[in-house]
Motif scaffolding. Structure first.
Motif, PDB file in Angstrom:
ATOM      1  N   ILE A 118     -18.877  -2.632  10.688  1.00 27.17           N
ATOM      2  CA  ILE A 118     -18.524  -1.266  10.268  1.00 27.17           C
ATOM      3  C   ILE A 118     -18.809  -1.155   8.767  1.00 27.17           C
ATOM      4  CG2 ILE A 118     -16.601   0.360   9.963  1.00 27.17           C
ATOM      5  CD1 ILE A 118     -15.153  -1.307  12.240  1.00 27.17           C
ATOM      6  N   ALA A 119     -19.497  -0.095   8.373  1.00 28.42           N
ATOM      7  CA  ALA A 119     -19.692   0.140   6.937  1.00 28.42           C
ATOM      8  C   ALA A 119     -19.395   1.610   6.652  1.00 28.42           C
ATOM      9  CB  ALA A 119     -21.109  -0.214   6.516  1.00 28.42           C
ATOM     10  N   LEU A 120     -18.627   1.828   5.611  1.00 26.05           N
ATOM     11  CA  LEU A 120     -18.215   3.189   5.257  1.00 26.05           C
ATOM     12  C   LEU A 120     -18.818   3.572   3.912  1.00 26.05           C
ATOM     13  CD1 LEU A 120     -14.511   2.582   6.238  1.00 26.05           C
ATOM     14  CD2 LEU A 120     -16.214   3.799   7.587  1.00 26.05           C
ATOM     15  N   MET A 121     -18.906   4.900   3.682  1.00 29.48           N
ATOM     16  CA  MET A 121     -19.381   5.357   2.385  1.00 29.48           C
ATOM     17  C   MET A 121     -18.172   5.825   1.592  1.00 29.48           C
ATOM     18  SD  MET A 121     -22.335   5.106   1.049  1.00 29.48           S
ATOM     19  CE  MET A 121     -23.888   5.337   1.932  1.00 29.48           C
ATOM     20  N   GLY A 122     -17.783   5.010   0.613  1.00 31.55           N
ATOM     21  CA  GLY A 122     -16.701   5.396  -0.290  1.00 31.55           C
ATOM     22  C   GLY A 122     -17.286   6.143  -1.462  1.00 31.55           C
ATOM     23  N   SER A 123     -16.831   5.783  -2.658  1.00 28.24           N
ATOM     24  CA  SER A 123     -17.354   6.457  -3.847  1.00 28.24           C
ATOM     25  C   SER A 123     -16.914   5.716  -5.102  1.00 28.24           C
ATOM     26  CB  SER A 123     -16.813   7.887  -3.908  1.00 28.24           C
ATOM     27  OG  SER A 123     -17.221   8.527  -5.094  1.00 28.24           O
ATOM     28  N   LEU A 124     -17.709   5.866  -6.134  1.00 30.43           N
ATOM     29  CA  LEU A 124     -17.270   5.422  -7.461  1.00 30.43           C
ATOM     30  C   LEU A 124     -15.972   6.167  -7.805  1.00 30.43           C
ATOM     31  CD1 LEU A 124     -17.940   3.878 -10.108  1.00 30.43           C
ATOM     32  CD2 LEU A 124     -19.358   5.832 -10.782  1.00 30.43           C
ATOM     33  N   GLY A 125     -15.841   7.379  -7.267  1.00 31.70           N
ATOM     34  CA  GLY A 125     -14.620   8.180  -7.447  1.00 31.70           C
ATOM     35  C   GLY A 125     -13.406   7.573  -6.753  1.00 31.70           C
ATOM     36  N   GLY A 126     -13.625   6.540  -5.942  1.00 33.36           N
ATOM     37  CA  GLY A 126     -12.507   5.862  -5.276  1.00 33.36           C
ATOM     38  C   GLY A 126     -11.943   4.729  -6.114  1.00 33.36           C
ATOM     39  N   THR A 127     -12.528   4.514  -7.294  1.00 28.43           N
ATOM     40  CA  THR A 127     -11.994   3.493  -8.207  1.00 28.43           C
ATOM     41  C   THR A 127     -10.533   3.848  -8.503  1.00 28.43           C
ATOM     42  OG1 THR A 127     -14.164   3.524  -9.214  1.00 28.43           O
ATOM     43  CG2 THR A 127     -12.479   2.271 -10.368  1.00 28.43           C
ATOM     44  N   GLY A 128      -9.700   2.825  -8.585  1.00 26.17           N
ATOM     45  CA  GLY A 128      -8.284   3.094  -8.825  1.00 26.17           C
ATOM     46  C   GLY A 128      -7.469   2.978  -7.553  1.00 26.17           C
ATOM     47  N   TRP A 129      -8.113   2.563  -6.462  1.00 31.10           N
ATOM     48  CA  TRP A 129      -7.372   2.421  -5.187  1.00 31.10           C
ATOM     49  C   TRP A 129      -6.265   1.379  -5.298  1.00 31.10           C
ATOM     50  CZ3 TRP A 129      -7.728  -2.496  -3.293  1.00 31.10           C
ATOM     51  CH2 TRP A 129      -8.800  -3.259  -3.761  1.00 31.10           C
ATOM     52  N   LEU A 130      -6.528   0.319  -6.079  1.00 30.44           N
ATOM     53  CA  LEU A 130      -5.527  -0.739  -6.191  1.00 30.44           C
ATOM     54  C   LEU A 130      -4.314  -0.234  -6.984  1.00 30.44           C
ATOM     55  CD1 LEU A 130      -5.027  -3.680  -5.400  1.00 30.44           C
ATOM     56  CD2 LEU A 130      -6.127  -4.378  -7.522  1.00 30.44           C
ATOM     57  N   GLU A 131      -4.603   0.481  -8.065  1.00 30.23           N
ATOM     58  CA  GLU A 131      -3.534   0.977  -8.932  1.00 30.23           C
ATOM     59  C   GLU A 131      -2.714   2.076  -8.249  1.00 30.23           C
ATOM     60  OE1 GLU A 131      -6.628   0.469  -9.669  1.00 30.23           O
ATOM     61  OE2 GLU A 131      -6.754  -0.757 -11.476  1.00 30.23           O
ATOM     62  N   THR A 132      -3.330   2.802  -7.332  1.00 33.34           N
ATOM     63  CA  THR A 132      -2.621   3.935  -6.695  1.00 33.34           C
ATOM     64  C   THR A 132      -2.213   3.606  -5.252  1.00 33.34           C
ATOM     65  OG1 THR A 132      -4.754   4.899  -6.090  1.00 33.34           O
ATOM     66  CG2 THR A 132      -3.748   5.699  -8.117  1.00 33.34           C
ATOM     67  N   ARG A 133      -2.218   2.305  -4.913  1.00 33.14           N
ATOM     68  CA  ARG A 133      -2.013   1.946  -3.502  1.00 33.14           C
ATOM     69  C   ARG A 133      -0.643   2.351  -2.976  1.00 33.14           C
ATOM     70  NH1 ARG A 133      -1.599  -2.357  -6.672  1.00 33.14           N
ATOM     71  NH2 ARG A 133      -0.019  -3.939  -6.352  1.00 33.14           N
ATOM     72  N   GLU A 134       0.355   2.399  -3.888  1.00 40.90           N
ATOM     73  CA  GLU A 134       1.684   2.784  -3.384  1.00 40.90           C
ATOM     74  C   GLU A 134       1.698   4.247  -2.969  1.00 40.90           C
ATOM     75  OE1 GLU A 134       4.927   1.536  -5.843  1.00 40.90           O
ATOM     76  OE2 GLU A 134       4.157  -0.530  -5.847  1.00 40.90           O
ATOM     77  N   GLU A 135       1.001   5.094  -3.744  1.00 39.42           N
ATOM     78  CA  GLU A 135       0.901   6.509  -3.371  1.00 39.42           C
ATOM     79  C   GLU A 135       0.120   6.676  -2.072  1.00 39.42           C
ATOM     80  OE1 GLU A 135      -0.048   9.328  -6.889  1.00 39.42           O
ATOM     81  OE2 GLU A 135      -0.709   7.341  -7.480  1.00 39.42           O
ATOM     82  N   LEU A 136      -0.885   5.808  -1.903  1.00 43.21           N
ATOM     83  CA  LEU A 136      -1.756   5.924  -0.730  1.00 43.21           C
ATOM     84  C   LEU A 136      -1.113   5.371   0.530  1.00 43.21           C
ATOM     85  CD1 LEU A 136      -5.058   4.585  -2.367  1.00 43.21           C
ATOM     86  CD2 LEU A 136      -4.517   6.967  -1.861  1.00 43.21           C
ATOM     87  N   PHE A 276      -5.449   5.430 -14.137  1.00 47.03           N
ATOM     88  CA  PHE A 276      -6.002   6.330 -13.127  1.00 47.03           C
ATOM     89  C   PHE A 276      -4.986   7.423 -12.863  1.00 47.03           C
ATOM     90  CE2 PHE A 276      -8.213   2.371 -12.667  1.00 47.03           C
ATOM     91  CZ  PHE A 276      -9.523   2.801 -12.586  1.00 47.03           C
ATOM     92  N   LYS A 277      -5.287   8.602 -13.401  1.00 50.21           N
ATOM     93  CA  LYS A 277      -4.306   9.683 -13.342  1.00 50.21           C
ATOM     94  C   LYS A 277      -4.688  10.760 -12.332  1.00 50.21           C
ATOM     95  CE  LYS A 277      -3.078   9.374 -18.230  1.00 50.21           C
ATOM     96  NZ  LYS A 277      -3.382   9.952 -19.528  1.00 50.21           N
ATOM     97  N   LEU A 278      -5.907  10.692 -11.846  1.00 44.30           N
ATOM     98  CA  LEU A 278      -6.378  11.867 -11.105  1.00 44.30           C
ATOM     99  C   LEU A 278      -5.592  12.168  -9.843  1.00 44.30           C
ATOM    100  CD1 LEU A 278     -10.183  12.030 -11.689  1.00 44.30           C
ATOM    101  CD2 LEU A 278      -8.571  13.912 -11.836  1.00 44.30           C
ATOM    102  N   VAL A 279      -5.129  11.119  -9.177  1.00 45.83           N
ATOM    103  CA  VAL A 279      -4.274  11.403  -8.028  1.00 45.83           C
ATOM    104  C   VAL A 279      -2.846  11.320  -8.518  1.00 45.83           C
ATOM    105  CG1 VAL A 279      -3.673  10.762  -5.672  1.00 45.83           C
ATOM    106  CG2 VAL A 279      -5.992  10.468  -6.493  1.00 45.83           C
TER     107      VAL A 279
END
Ligand code: NAD
Length: 281
Positions: A118-136, A276-279
């Motif tokens: 399986i391969a998905l298309m994420g984004s450079l805009g997805g940077t910060g997933w680790l820092e925002t993982r609790e919100e996610l 990472f503030k965007l989310v």
């Protein structure tokens, strides 16, 4: 010639096949001898095995689409996505994240076996997933489509209280790509036990309908950095995602791979403690 990539006769399912990176991926897969099942909400004009209309933001539509797909799938390419410019927060996340999560959790777990990928298309805009993982987490950890949509509804209610205006959909875009990256990490062990690989490609700016839509929303100053650099062509993302799902990447799983001509590395080096503030829900 030896089929090093291993696509000859393989059943490949591609979302987002009507344009941009998804279309470029289908074209290459056809050249590599794959049996391509192409899915999109828009009309697909490719000589594939089957073109299937689907709205990834609608569970019933995904269910109907899967009645038209083979019982066994060798390779899945989750490429479809919206920019968040023309869709609100909730719709953006529902299409980009929830639809693909549903396919992976409810269909690929059933239809993919040992050796699948399986391969998905994420984004450079997805940077910060680790820092925002609790919100996610509520979105990523929710079990089943309904629970995931409930978690999304709750996030959307919080977003509605903020004054994001026409940027609300874009907030959804970043969140959806972060959620997708975190979901890949979550599912890596599950799929490894079944001999299935899962990876996510994270593109930088690529010349497609999406970049045109972002350019219409963001002001000239915000786009300046991107305008000075060369945009990638869709085929420059098709190559890496095809590699990720190929036999040549047989020991690669759980990876998020930036294909951005070094942009993320430059950001990490020049500003390693960036926030990472965007989310900001
Ligand atoms: N273009 C970029 O700069 C860029 C950068 C990073 C990530 N991406 C990601 O790359 C992927 C491909 O986008 P692209 O740039 O090739 O743009 P694109 O608009 O050319 O392709 C996206 C495809 O998704 C389809 N789609 C949209 N909504 C859908 C829905 N509800 N159901 C099914 N299909 C739907 C569209 O019809 C389209 O064919 C997206 O996931 C996008 O987020 C793009």
């Amino acid at each position: 010639m030896k089929d090093y990539l291993g696509y000859q006769g393989k059943i490949c399912v591609v979302t987002g096949a009507a344009s941009g990176m998804g279309k470029a991926t289908c074209e290459m897969l056809l050249d590599l001898g794959a049996k391509v099942y192409a899915m999109d909400i828009a009309e697909i004009t490719l000589p594939v095995e089957k073109c299937i209309k689907v709205n990834l933001g609608d569970k019933a539509s995904v269910d109907e689409a899967f009645t038209q797909l083979p019982d066994h799938i060798d390779r899945f390419f989750g490429i479809a996505g919206v920019s968040g410019v023309k869709t609100d927060f909730e719709t953006t996340v529902a299409i980009n994240f929830v639809g693909h999560k549903y396919i992976i959790a409810d269909y690929l777990t059933q239809r993919m076996g040992d050796g699948g990928s399986i391969a998905l298309m994420g984004s450079l805009g997805g940077t910060g997933w680790l820092e925002t993982r609790e919100e996610l987490s509520p979105l990523v950890e929710a079990q089943g489509y309904e629970a995931t949509m409930k978690a999304l509804d709750e996030m959307a209610a919080r977003v509605a209280k903020k004054d994001y205006g026409k940027m609300a959909g874009l907030q959804g875009y970043f969140l959806s790509k972060r959620a997708m990256t975190w979901y890949v990490k979550k599912m890596t062990a599950f799929f490894a036990d079944r001999g299935i690989r899962i990876n996510i490609i994270c593109p930088g700016s690529t010349q497609t309908q999406l970049t045109d839509q972002w350019a219409s929303l963001l002001d000239a100053k915000a786009m300046q950095g991107q305008k000075e650099a060369r945009y990638a062509q869709p085929s420059e993302m098709a190559g890496p995602i095809i590699f990720a799902n190929s036999d040549m990447a047989s020991y690669m799983s759980g990876q998020h791979i930036y294909i951005d001509y070094g942009q993320n590395a430059i950001n990490e080096y020049t500003n390693p403690t960036r926030e990472f503030k965007l989310v900001s829900l």
